[in-house]
Design a protein around this motif. Structure first.
Motif, mmCIF file in Angstrom:
data_model
loop_
_atom_site.group_PDB
_atom_site.id
_atom_site.type_symbol
_atom_site.label_atom_id
_atom_site.label_comp_id
_atom_site.label_asym_id
_atom_site.label_seq_id
_atom_site.Cartn_x
_atom_site.Cartn_y
_atom_site.Cartn_z
ATOM 1 N N PHE A 56 0.805 2.171 -3.846
ATOM 2 C CA PHE A 56 -0.177 2.227 -2.750
ATOM 3 C C PHE A 56 0.576 2.273 -1.264
ATOM 4 C CE2 PHE A 56 -1.870 -1.499 -5.475
ATOM 5 C CZ PHE A 56 -2.967 -0.699 -6.074
ATOM 6 N N ILE A 57 1.760 2.149 -1.241
ATOM 7 C CA ILE A 57 2.575 2.756 -0.106
ATOM 8 C C ILE A 57 3.725 3.834 -0.562
ATOM 9 C CG2 ILE A 57 3.954 2.268 1.767
ATOM 10 C CD1 ILE A 57 2.961 -0.789 1.796
ATOM 11 N N PRO A 58 3.390 5.186 -0.340
ATOM 12 C CA PRO A 58 4.282 6.045 -0.857
ATOM 13 C C PRO A 58 5.504 5.805 -0.785
ATOM 14 C CG PRO A 58 2.110 7.107 0.120
ATOM 15 C CD PRO A 58 2.099 5.611 0.410
ATOM 16 N N GLY A 59 6.518 6.249 -1.535
ATOM 17 C CA GLY A 59 7.806 5.812 -1.582
ATOM 18 C C GLY A 59 8.541 6.879 -0.276
ATOM 19 N N GLN A 60 7.791 8.125 -0.016
ATOM 20 C CA GLN A 60 8.312 8.803 1.368
ATOM 21 C C GLN A 60 8.001 7.876 2.672
ATOM 22 O OE1 GLN A 60 5.892 9.764 -1.119
ATOM 23 N NE2 GLN A 60 5.900 11.861 -1.041
ATOM 24 N N ILE A 61 7.188 7.066 2.642
ATOM 25 C CA ILE A 61 6.950 6.248 3.916
ATOM 26 C C ILE A 61 8.036 5.283 3.864
ATOM 27 C CG2 ILE A 61 5.436 4.941 5.238
ATOM 28 C CD1 ILE A 61 4.391 7.810 5.123
ATOM 29 N N ILE A 62 8.105 4.673 2.793
ATOM 30 C CA ILE A 62 9.268 3.465 2.726
ATOM 31 C C ILE A 62 10.593 3.991 3.173
ATOM 32 C CG2 ILE A 62 10.029 1.748 1.179
ATOM 33 C CD1 ILE A 62 7.847 1.646 -0.307
ATOM 34 N N THR A 63 11.104 5.119 2.668
ATOM 35 C CA THR A 63 12.367 5.614 2.790
ATOM 36 C C THR A 63 12.398 6.131 4.227
ATOM 37 O OG1 THR A 63 12.603 6.568 0.493
ATOM 38 C CG2 THR A 63 13.783 7.601 2.254
ATOM 39 N N PRO A 188 10.466 -11.196 -1.571
ATOM 40 C CA PRO A 188 9.155 -10.877 -1.145
ATOM 41 C C PRO A 188 8.528 -11.668 -0.351
ATOM 42 C CG PRO A 188 9.654 -10.840 -3.453
ATOM 43 C CD PRO A 188 10.508 -11.774 -2.987
ATOM 44 N N SER A 189 8.155 -10.890 0.898
ATOM 45 C CA SER A 189 7.510 -11.565 2.092
ATOM 46 C C SER A 189 6.371 -10.939 2.274
ATOM 47 C CB SER A 189 8.280 -11.658 3.391
ATOM 48 O OG SER A 189 7.844 -12.092 4.516
ATOM 49 N N LEU A 190 5.006 -11.613 1.919
ATOM 50 C CA LEU A 190 3.664 -11.056 2.058
ATOM 51 C C LEU A 190 3.363 -10.897 3.585
ATOM 52 C CD1 LEU A 190 1.442 -9.568 0.655
ATOM 53 C CD2 LEU A 190 0.457 -11.870 0.355
ATOM 54 N N ASP A 191 2.946 -9.749 4.210
ATOM 55 C CA ASP A 191 2.574 -9.348 5.428
ATOM 56 C C ASP A 191 1.555 -8.686 5.320
ATOM 57 O OD1 ASP A 191 2.359 -8.642 8.130
ATOM 58 O OD2 ASP A 191 4.294 -9.228 8.659
ATOM 59 N N PHE A 192 0.312 -9.039 5.288
ATOM 60 C CA PHE A 192 -1.095 -7.964 5.113
ATOM 61 C C PHE A 192 -0.988 -7.096 6.532
ATOM 62 C CE2 PHE A 192 -2.413 -11.341 2.428
ATOM 63 C CZ PHE A 192 -2.776 -10.546 1.257
ATOM 64 N N ALA A 193 -0.522 -7.452 7.458
ATOM 65 C CA ALA A 193 -0.755 -6.251 8.864
ATOM 66 C C ALA A 193 0.353 -5.239 8.758
ATOM 67 C CB ALA A 193 -0.657 -7.202 9.927
ATOM 68 N N PHE A 194 1.380 -5.834 8.066
ATOM 69 C CA PHE A 194 2.582 -4.730 7.950
ATOM 70 C C PHE A 194 2.258 -3.763 6.844
ATOM 71 C CE2 PHE A 194 6.560 -3.492 5.820
ATOM 72 C CZ PHE A 194 7.293 -3.297 6.790
ATOM 73 N N LEU A 195 1.736 -4.308 5.836
ATOM 74 C CA LEU A 195 1.378 -3.620 4.783
ATOM 75 C C LEU A 195 0.410 -2.449 4.768
ATOM 76 C CD1 LEU A 195 2.102 -6.179 1.624
ATOM 77 C CD2 LEU A 195 3.712 -4.204 2.413
ATOM 78 N N PHE A 196 -0.582 -3.001 5.382
ATOM 79 C CA PHE A 196 -1.864 -2.017 5.824
ATOM 80 C C PHE A 196 -1.591 -1.041 6.759
ATOM 81 C CE2 PHE A 196 -5.714 -1.020 8.075
ATOM 82 C CZ PHE A 196 -6.562 -0.826 7.040
ATOM 83 N N LYS A 197 -0.912 -1.343 7.760
ATOM 84 C CA LYS A 197 -0.266 -0.384 8.611
ATOM 85 C C LYS A 197 0.368 0.782 8.016
ATOM 86 C CE LYS A 197 3.199 0.633 12.087
ATOM 87 N NZ LYS A 197 4.429 0.157 12.971
ATOM 88 N N HIS A 198 1.391 0.632 7.199
ATOM 89 C CA HIS A 198 1.989 1.591 6.232
ATOM 90 C C HIS A 198 1.316 2.338 5.090
ATOM 91 C CE1 HIS A 198 5.335 -0.474 8.201
ATOM 92 N NE2 HIS A 198 5.900 0.640 8.225
#
Length: 469
Positions: A56-63, A188-198
């Motif tokens: 759901f969050i592409p690896g390019q964004i994470i990297t 693992p630390s669930l942060d919906f705002a952080f995940l939704f942003k990315h």
């Protein structure tokens, strides 16, 4: 962050994959029945589905994000833990596979581990941990293709899946250990705002990946539907052989995004980085095409005579996947510069539509050559789009040297398609060397920059580059 050393480490994994997988498939084809082979193919297809639709969050964004933080020495286990949490959110989606046969149900843990490991790798390469990812990557491939031969010998698909699960567990544990040693114990630390942003930022890439799945398989599906399994086999074999040079070049592509992001965060000009990368990659791509085509023809004619009918298709597909590599690499600099990614969604939808349309128009008339021509058309459209967008976003500047290389690309393609026999490629090889020398495509200063990144055992490459600079 040394792009050359990192590329060599990535190349070690790709080389292992090509060699061990080749042995695996040859042995499997010899000693197993088509039904078992088909089940293995289904597990591989589920990997592609997982990577395409569950990432759901592409690896390019994470990297990119990790590379920026790493350059500023701001990476912490809190950020890493937030990125690691999203694969766990995908667990309910994996339950869809409960509707499939028992061996697919058994593969659910493996598919989850596969997704989690890809996220770990995306984080690690953002932190310049290419040595560690190469270790785990090679270990996983040895288990995946080497040890699983035991399951092939016993014709046991359940044992096959269990061995892959073991490989997934070991890879995740080893990567997790390496990562924890770097940043501390990570949870693992669930942060919906952080995940939704990315997720929102990477949504165009995510949707593009889904559309690319359709465009990359459209010519195969159309070939199977219109021409049957025999011609699909010819086409698929040609595509596999043609894809080897691009797979090797992928080792270079793997390091461009973290390197560009790292140095961009330190204030480097992405236009200069993209320019020198484009010209060096053009040299590598041109040489790869010129050397690979005669070798591919020789291998097919000598060892796979039943597939000689697909040689012309092989040439077109090799050109389509390898020659535009320097242009496609500009995508990494666009992502690193944090430019809008929404145009890539449009491009992917366009590509998918063009593949399906041209395949249905051409394949009934000219057979599998129609599928290859369809891929060439899509390559031209895609490369043109990326080039124009890179220029519009000022992540790339089209100078005299870059213009010469862009002109040379179609000329090389036409030469390879229409000039026979293959040994005349020697003339083309000499022409490329003269082109780089005559127009000083790579300057002496740039050679010195490249030399500063080269390991001591590879300094001879700089000496070769000085000859044509």
């Amino acid at each position: 962050m040394n792009p050359i050393k990192n590329a060599l480490k990535s190349l070690s994994v790709i080389t292992t994959n090509v060699l061990i997988a080749l042995i695996f498939f040859i042995v499997t084809a010899k000693i197993s029945n088509p039904a078992f082979f088909g089940k293995v193919a289904i597990i591989q297809l589920l990997e592609v589905v997982t990577f395409t639709f569950f990432y759901f969050i592409p690896g390019q964004i994470i990297t990119r994000e990790i590379s920026y933080l790493y350059a500023k020495k701001e990476v912490n286990k809190g950020v890493v833990g937030k990125f690691l949490s999203f694969p766990f959110l995908a667990i309910p989606v994996f339950l869809i596979f409960l509707l499939f046969p028992n061996y697919v149900k058994l593969a659910i843990p493996y598919l989850f581990l596969y997704l989690l490991n890809n996220v770990l790798v995306a984080i690690m390469i953002g932190m310049d941990m290419f040595t560690e990812t190469a270790i785990t990557g090679n270990l996983f491939l040895i288990i995946r293709w080497g040890i699983s031969i035991i399951a092939v010998l016993s014709h046991n698909i359940y044992l096959f899946v269990e061995i892959w699960i073991l490989g997934g567990v070991l890879s995740v544990l080893l990567n997790y250990s390496f990562l924890s040693r770097k940043v501390g114990l990570v949870l693992p630390s669930l942060d919906f705002a952080f995940l939704f942003k990315h997720f929102k930022e990477g949504l165009p890439l995510y949707l593009s990946s889904s559309a690319n799945f359709l465009s990359s398989q459209g010519d195969r599906v159309t070939t199977a539907y219109l021409l049957g399994s025999y011609y699909l086999g010819l086409y698929q074999f040609s595509a596999l052989v043609a894809g080897v040079p691009a797979m090797v070049l992928g080792a270079l592509n793997n390091v461009l995004l973290p390197t560009a992001s790292f140095y961009k965060a330190l204030g480097s000009d992405e236009k200069k980085m993209s320019s020198i990368s484009f010209r060096v990659l053009a040299l590598i791509s041109f040489l790869s095409v010129i050397i690979s085509i005669p070798i591919a023809i020789l291998v097919v004619e000598r060892f796979f005579p039943d597939y000689t009918e697909g040689i012309r298709v092989l040439i077109l597909l090799l050109l389509a996947t390898t020659l535009p590599f320097p242009i496609n690499s500009l995508t990494n600099f666009i992502i690193a510069a944090k430019k809008s990614l929404r145009p890539f969604l449009f491009l992917s939808l366009l590509n998918a539509g063009v593949v399906l349309l041209t395949s249905f128009l051409l394949i009934p008339r000219i057979g599998i050559m129609g599928g290859a021509i369809s891929q060439v058309i899509v390559t031209v459209i895609s490369s043109s789009f990326i080039l124009v967008y890179a220029l519009r976003t000022s992540t790339f500047i089209l100078g005299k040297r870059e213009g010469i290389l862009l002109t040379a690309m179609p000329l090389i393609a036409l030469y390879e398609v229409f000039v026979d026999p293959p040994y005349l490629d020697l003339l083309l090889l000499l022409s490329v060397i003269v082109l780089f020398k005559l127009f000083k495509i790579i300057s002496t200063e740039e050679v010195r920059l490249i030399e500063s990144f080269l390991p001591s055992k590879l300094k001879f490459i700089a000496s070769l580059l000085k000859v044509i600079s």
